[in-house]
Design a protein around this motif. Structure first.
Motif, PDB file in Angstrom:
ATOM      1  N   GLU A 178     -11.813  -5.518   4.856  1.00  0.00           N
ATOM      2  CA  GLU A 178     -10.997  -6.366   3.987  1.00  0.00           C
ATOM      3  C   GLU A 178     -11.137  -5.966   2.525  1.00  0.00           C
ATOM      4  O   GLU A 178     -10.213  -6.156   1.735  1.00  0.00           O
ATOM      5  CB  GLU A 178     -11.361  -7.840   4.189  1.00  0.00           C
ATOM      6  N   LYS A 179     -12.278  -5.410   2.151  1.00  0.00           N
ATOM      7  CA  LYS A 179     -12.457  -4.967   0.762  1.00  0.00           C
ATOM      8  C   LYS A 179     -11.459  -3.859   0.424  1.00  0.00           C
ATOM      9  O   LYS A 179     -10.958  -3.779  -0.696  1.00  0.00           O
ATOM     10  CB  LYS A 179     -13.883  -4.483   0.539  1.00  0.00           C
ATOM     11  N   LYS A 180     -11.175  -3.003   1.414  1.00  0.00           N
ATOM     12  CA  LYS A 180     -10.211  -1.928   1.175  1.00  0.00           C
ATOM     13  C   LYS A 180      -8.807  -2.504   1.005  1.00  0.00           C
ATOM     14  O   LYS A 180      -8.029  -2.036   0.153  1.00  0.00           O
ATOM     15  CB  LYS A 180     -10.230  -0.924   2.325  1.00  0.00           C
ATOM     16  N   ALA A 181      -8.471  -3.527   1.799  1.00  0.00           N
ATOM     17  CA  ALA A 181      -7.168  -4.168   1.655  1.00  0.00           C
ATOM     18  C   ALA A 181      -7.011  -4.771   0.263  1.00  0.00           C
ATOM     19  O   ALA A 181      -5.955  -4.637  -0.376  1.00  0.00           O
ATOM     20  CB  ALA A 181      -6.991  -5.242   2.727  1.00  0.00           C
ATOM     21  N   VAL A 182      -8.053  -5.422  -0.212  1.00  0.00           N
ATOM     22  CA  VAL A 182      -8.021  -5.992  -1.561  1.00  0.00           C
ATOM     23  C   VAL A 182      -7.881  -4.886  -2.594  1.00  0.00           C
ATOM     24  O   VAL A 182      -7.130  -5.020  -3.570  1.00  0.00           O
ATOM     25  CB  VAL A 182      -9.295  -6.834  -1.825  1.00  0.00           C
ATOM     26  N   ALA A 183      -8.554  -3.760  -2.379  1.00  0.00           N
ATOM     27  CA  ALA A 183      -8.502  -2.649  -3.334  1.00  0.00           C
ATOM     28  C   ALA A 183      -7.085  -2.078  -3.446  1.00  0.00           C
ATOM     29  O   ALA A 183      -6.601  -1.813  -4.562  1.00  0.00           O
ATOM     30  CB  ALA A 183      -9.478  -1.551  -2.920  1.00  0.00           C
ATOM     31  N   VAL A 184      -6.397  -1.901  -2.309  1.00  0.00           N
ATOM     32  CA  VAL A 184      -5.050  -1.337  -2.384  1.00  0.00           C
ATOM     33  C   VAL A 184      -4.063  -2.359  -2.948  1.00  0.00           C
ATOM     34  O   VAL A 184      -3.113  -1.999  -3.652  1.00  0.00           O
ATOM     35  CB  VAL A 184      -4.555  -0.780  -1.025  1.00  0.00           C
ATOM     36  N   LEU A 185      -4.289  -3.645  -2.685  1.00  0.00           N
ATOM     37  CA  LEU A 185      -3.423  -4.670  -3.274  1.00  0.00           C
ATOM     38  C   LEU A 185      -3.601  -4.732  -4.792  1.00  0.00           C
ATOM     39  O   LEU A 185      -2.639  -4.938  -5.531  1.00  0.00           O
ATOM     40  CB  LEU A 185      -3.709  -6.031  -2.639  1.00  0.00           C
ATOM     41  N   ARG A 186      -4.818  -4.530  -5.241  1.00  0.00           N
ATOM     42  CA  ARG A 186      -5.041  -4.464  -6.683  1.00  0.00           C
ATOM     43  C   ARG A 186      -4.375  -3.215  -7.262  1.00  0.00           C
ATOM     44  O   ARG A 186      -3.825  -3.251  -8.363  1.00  0.00           O
ATOM     45  CB  ARG A 186      -6.537  -4.456  -6.981  1.00  0.00           C
ATOM     46  N   ALA A 187      -4.408  -2.120  -6.508  1.00  0.00           N
ATOM     47  CA  ALA A 187      -3.800  -0.876  -6.973  1.00  0.00           C
ATOM     48  C   ALA A 187      -2.292  -1.016  -7.147  1.00  0.00           C
ATOM     49  O   ALA A 187      -1.706  -0.376  -8.034  1.00  0.00           O
ATOM     50  CB  ALA A 187      -4.104   0.265  -6.006  1.00  0.00           C
ATOM     51  N   VAL A 188      -1.658  -1.858  -6.319  1.00  0.00           N
ATOM     52  CA  VAL A 188      -0.211  -2.060  -6.453  1.00  0.00           C
ATOM     53  C   VAL A 188       0.110  -3.256  -7.347  1.00  0.00           C
ATOM     54  O   VAL A 188       1.256  -3.672  -7.451  1.00  0.00           O
ATOM     55  CB  VAL A 188       0.476  -2.221  -5.073  1.00  0.00           C
ATOM     56  N   LYS A 189      -0.941  -3.811  -7.969  1.00  0.00           N
ATOM     57  CA  LYS A 189      -0.786  -4.846  -8.994  1.00  0.00           C
ATOM     58  C   LYS A 189      -0.127  -6.124  -8.469  1.00  0.00           C
ATOM     59  O   LYS A 189       0.776  -6.695  -9.098  1.00  0.00           O
ATOM     60  CB  LYS A 189      -0.009  -4.297 -10.192  1.00  0.00           C
ATOM     61  N   LEU A 190      -0.608  -6.576  -7.289  1.00  0.00           N
ATOM     62  CA  LEU A 190      -0.159  -7.868  -6.764  1.00  0.00           C
ATOM     63  C   LEU A 190      -1.192  -8.927  -7.137  1.00  0.00           C
ATOM     64  O   LEU A 190      -2.393  -8.727  -6.927  1.00  0.00           O
ATOM     65  CB  LEU A 190       0.008  -7.812  -5.241  1.00  0.00           C
ATOM     66  N   ASP A 191      -0.734 -10.046  -7.670  1.00  0.00           N
ATOM     67  CA  ASP A 191      -1.645 -11.112  -8.096  1.00  0.00           C
ATOM     68  C   ASP A 191      -2.462 -11.630  -6.918  1.00  0.00           C
ATOM     69  O   ASP A 191      -1.927 -11.864  -5.821  1.00  0.00           O
ATOM     70  CB  ASP A 191      -0.851 -12.268  -8.708  1.00  0.00           C
ATOM     71  N   GLU A 192      -3.754 -11.844  -7.153  1.00  0.00           N
ATOM     72  CA  GLU A 192      -4.669 -12.209  -6.066  1.00  0.00           C
ATOM     73  C   GLU A 192      -4.328 -13.548  -5.421  1.00  0.00           C
ATOM     74  O   GLU A 192      -4.593 -13.751  -4.234  1.00  0.00           O
ATOM     75  CB  GLU A 192      -6.108 -12.216  -6.574  1.00  0.00           C
ATOM     76  N   HIS A 193      -3.744 -14.469  -6.178  1.00  0.00           N
ATOM     77  CA  HIS A 193      -3.444 -15.784  -5.588  1.00  0.00           C
ATOM     78  C   HIS A 193      -2.354 -15.693  -4.511  1.00  0.00           C
ATOM     79  O   HIS A 193      -2.167 -16.633  -3.733  1.00  0.00           O
ATOM     80  CB  HIS A 193      -3.031 -16.782  -6.676  1.00  0.00           C
ATOM     81  N   LEU A 194      -1.678 -14.543  -4.417  1.00  0.00           N
ATOM     82  CA  LEU A 194      -0.620 -14.362  -3.419  1.00  0.00           C
ATOM     83  C   LEU A 194      -1.139 -13.806  -2.097  1.00  0.00           C
ATOM     84  O   LEU A 194      -0.383 -13.744  -1.131  1.00  0.00           O
ATOM     85  CB  LEU A 194       0.461 -13.427  -3.969  1.00  0.00           C
ATOM     86  N   TYR A 195      -2.401 -13.413  -2.037  1.00  0.00           N
ATOM     87  CA  TYR A 195      -2.910 -12.720  -0.859  1.00  0.00           C
ATOM     88  C   TYR A 195      -2.845 -13.568   0.412  1.00  0.00           C
ATOM     89  O   TYR A 195      -2.779 -13.023   1.519  1.00  0.00           O
ATOM     90  CB  TYR A 195      -4.352 -12.253  -1.070  1.00  0.00           C
TER      91      TYR A 195
END
Length: 232
Positions: free
Chosen positions: A130-147
C-alpha cells in the motif's frame, strides 16, 4: 545487430520490423498496417497521429500485445513477442506495459487505493504494498483525502490521475496512452499532459496515440501514420 543482441540498457524498449496486419473480411481483406518499421528508445516521449482509419488503433493494439501481426516482428525489451504463448503475453502486458485510456476504465465499486493496487494483486496474488500505491498517487498529485473515494465521486481529471497511477504501479517499461485527454476539458487535459511530461522527465517511456496537435506538442517525437504506412 538484432534487438536480442543489444545490451539491456542499449536496447530499444520497442521495435516494429516490417510489420503487416491484415484483417480478412468477406468483402475482401483489409490491410490495416502495411510494412511498418520503427523503434522506441528507453525514455522517449512519442505521439502517434493520423486520421480516422489510418491504423492508429491497430498499432496501439500491437504495441500493447493485445493483438499479433500477420507478418513481421515486434520486440519488447528485446523479446520477440511472436515466440510467446498467450500466458506469456498476458504476463508481459501485466508486468511491462501500462495502459491509460480515454474513458479511464476504473472499477466503480473500488476506491482509489483499491483501483491502484489492483495490478499489484494480479501480479503478486498476495498482500499488496500500500505504501507504493500511496507513492504513485502522490507522484500524480492526487489529494490524499480522495484516496478512499470511489471513481464516481471524482472529477474526470482526478479519475485520469488515478488511471495514470494504476498504470505506473508495476513499474512498466512503456506507458501506452490512448487519447488520454479525449474525455477531458482543455484545461484539465493540459494538466494531464503536463503530468505526463513530468513523468517522462523522470524516465518513463511514454507513447501517446492522439488526433490532437495540442497533445502531440508535449511529446519529443511524432510518428505520422496514413493508410497504414508511416509518413517520413
Amino acid at each position: 545487430m538484432t534487438p536480442e543482441a543489444l545490451p539491456g540498457e542499449d536496447q530499444p524498449v520497442l521495435v516494429f520490423h516490417d510489420v503487416v496486419k491484415v484483417y480478412p473480411l468477406k468483402a475482401g481483406d483489409v490491410t490495416a498496417l502495411n510494412h511498418i518499421s520503427f523503434a522506441v528508445n528507453r525514455g522517449e516521449f512519442i505521439s502517434i497521429m493520423g486520421p480516422s482509419g489510418s491504423g492508429k488503433s491497430t498499432l496501439l493494439n500491437l504495441m500493447g500485445c493485445l493483438d499479433t501481426p500477420t507478418s513481421g516482428d515486434i520486440f519488447i525489451g528485446g523479446i520477440r513477442i511472436g515466440d510467446m504463448s498467450d500466458v506469456e503475453l498476458t504476463n508481459l502486458r501485466r508486468d511491462h506495459i501500462g495502459f491509460i485510456f480515454q474513458y479511464f476504465n476504473l472499477f466503480p465499486l473500488l476506491n482509489v487505493i483499491e483501483n491502484v493496487n489492483f495490478p499489484q494483486m494480479l501480479k503478486s496474488r498476495a498482500k499488496v504494498d500500500e505504501k507504493k500505491a500511496v507513492a504513485v498517487l502522490r507522484a500524480v498529485k492526487l489529494d490524499e483525502h480522495l484516496y478512499v473515494h470511489t471513481p464516481l465521486e471524482l472529477s474526470g481529471g482526478q479519475q485520469q490521475r488515478v488511471a495514470v497511477a494504476r498504470a505506473l504501479i508495476n513499474d512498466p517499461d512503456i506507458l501506452l496512452c490512448d487519447e488520454p485527454t479525449g474525455n477531458l476539458d482543455s484545461k484539465t487535459g493540459a494538466s494531464i499532459m503536463e503530468l505526463m511530461a513530468e513523468l517522462n522527465r523522470n524516465g518513463t517511456t511514454i507513447i501517446v496515440v492522439t488526433h490532437d496537435p495540442r497533445v502531440a506538442s508535449y511529446t519529443n517525437r511524432t510518428i505520422q501514420i496514413v493508410d497504414g504506412r508511416i509518413e517520413s
